[in-house]
Design an enzyme around this catalytic site. Structure first.
Site, PDB file in Angstrom:
ATOM      1  N   SER A   8       0.817  -1.206   0.000  1.00 43.91           N
ATOM      2  CA  SER A   8       0.000   0.000   0.000  1.00 43.91           C
ATOM      3  C   SER A   8       0.856   1.263   0.000  1.00 43.91           C
ATOM      4  O   SER A   8       1.972   1.290   0.525  1.00 43.91           O
ATOM      5  CB  SER A   8      -0.926   0.015   1.219  1.00 43.91           C
ATOM      6  OG  SER A   8      -0.169   0.003   2.417  1.00 43.91           O
ATOM      7  N   ASN A 195       3.689 -10.579  12.731  1.00 42.01           N
ATOM      8  CA  ASN A 195       3.983 -10.336  14.142  1.00 42.01           C
ATOM      9  C   ASN A 195       3.370 -11.478  14.941  1.00 42.01           C
ATOM     10  O   ASN A 195       2.759 -12.399  14.375  1.00 42.01           O
ATOM     11  CB  ASN A 195       3.494  -8.963  14.607  1.00 42.01           C
ATOM     12  CG  ASN A 195       1.981  -8.798  14.507  1.00 42.01           C
ATOM     13  OD1 ASN A 195       1.210  -9.764  14.596  1.00 42.01           O
ATOM     14  ND2 ASN A 195       1.527  -7.563  14.324  1.00 42.01           N
ATOM     15  N   ASP A 257       7.291  -2.403   9.523  1.00 44.80           N
ATOM     16  CA  ASP A 257       7.787  -2.106   8.174  1.00 44.80           C
ATOM     17  C   ASP A 257       9.295  -1.863   8.212  1.00 44.80           C
ATOM     18  O   ASP A 257      10.037  -2.322   7.336  1.00 44.80           O
ATOM     19  CB  ASP A 257       7.084  -0.878   7.604  1.00 44.80           C
ATOM     20  CG  ASP A 257       5.583  -1.063   7.469  1.00 44.80           C
ATOM     21  OD1 ASP A 257       5.126  -2.216   7.399  1.00 44.80           O
ATOM     22  OD2 ASP A 257       4.870  -0.040   7.438  1.00 44.80           O
TER      23      ASP A 257
END
Length: 323
Positions: A8, A195, A257
């Site tokens: 995205s 995660n 990220d």
């Protein structure tokens, strides 16, 4: 190693709540939830999974190719990424929809409430990886990160068909995916990123055991928040890497990220999994210590000093030689 980052591209609207969300939630009335939080400030920043990871790779001296969809308001963001070493020729610009918006409020306990409007991101499903690679060259690895779900599935299938290695990173989109879609995204992945919570959700949605997932992917990397990161290789070898101690916690948005960018950049430079996770953890803490996902910069000397303090001089020397 050239890395293409599919994910995205968004504008982040980040706010801070001077309290704890948990203190405002009534457990026996959640089905009637109606709350409005008065926040202290609003910071508007560049973001999105693809944008964040590509930016971080560029800061580390890589040459990532960003693949995603943005709106006609993307020009300034594109210039920013170009200046920081990101190849943006793989970004499709919509003529009808704005760049996606991520709106997030963080409380004093670092808990978050967030919403995401996809906007132009929905057009990412129309992007042909083959067409992008004709312009920029074929990468050795494609990271398929959180994006339009149909785009994630299409890009994963295209990588398999073309024999290009890919890293599966479904992250926030796991909530939108059904079990079959999730299976499709991870089948044959060279690397699987999640995660700790997403790792449990992935197994629940797919009905797969940890052993079954291990038979479908090459290496599993699970970030554990303050507990560091765990790398599980195909033969069952496990490596745990602790976090780099933070100087302060400013905002956790985009920390994952940053870890992924550091990890994959280190691998592209020939470092092993332990060193890759250590570099990933260093980038992650830099993100944590800044107001937004792309406000930090790579100060090589300062970072190596912190890596040495966290993991020892040998680790710092090996990372210094590669990055």
């Amino acid at each position: 190693m050239t890395i293409a980052v599919c994910g995205s591209i968004a504008t982040d609207h980040l706010m801070k709540f001077p309290g704890k969300f948990s203190e405002q939630l009534l457990g026996d009335h959640l089905e009637h939830l109606s709350l409005s939080f008065l926040v202290d400030d609003l910071v508007v920043r560049r973001g999105g999974v693809g944008g964040n990871i590509a930016y971080a790779m560029g800061e580390l001296g890589g040459s990532p190719v960003l693949i995603g969809a943005a709106g006609p308001d993307f020009a300034e963001y594109r210039a920013w990424l170009d200046e920081h070493g990101v190849d943006t020729r793989g970004v499709h610009e919509s003529t009808t929809a704005h760049t996606a918006r991520f709106t997030c409020a963080t409380d004093e306990a670092m808990a978050q409430l967030a919403m995401f409007y996809p906007g132009a991101m929905s057009e990412a499903r129309d992007i042909s990886l083959a067409a992008v690679f004709e312009k920029v060259g074929a990468p050795e690895l494609v990271l398929v990160g959180a994006d339009d779900p149909a785009a994630m599935v299409a890009h994963t299938e295209e990588c398999r068909s073309a024999g290009i290695g890919f890293a599966a990173d479904p992250s926030q989109q796991l909530a939108r995916l059904d079990g079959e879609q999730a299976r499709t995204l991870i089948e044959g992945a060279k690397y699987l990123f999640t995660n700790e919570y997403e790792w449990g959700l992935l197994r629940e949605k797919t009905g797969l055991s940890a052993e079954q997932v291990a038979g479908m992917v090459g290496v599993r990397i699970t970030t554990l928040g303050g507990g560091g990161a765990e790398i599980v290789e195909a033969d069952g070898t496990r490596t745990h890497v602790a976090v780099v101690p933070e100087t302060e916690k400013v905002d956790p948005t985009g920390v994952g990220d940053g870890f992924r960018a550091g990890f994959l950049t280190a691998l592209s430079k020939g470092l092993n999994f332990e060193r890759a996770a250590q570099l990933g953890s260093m980038v992650a803490v830099l993100v944590l210590e800044t107001e937004s996902t792309q406000d930090w910069s790579w100060d090589r000397g300062a970072a190596l000093k912190r890596i040495s303090g966290a993991y020892g001089s040998e680790a710092a020397a090996e990372i210094e030689a590669a990055i």
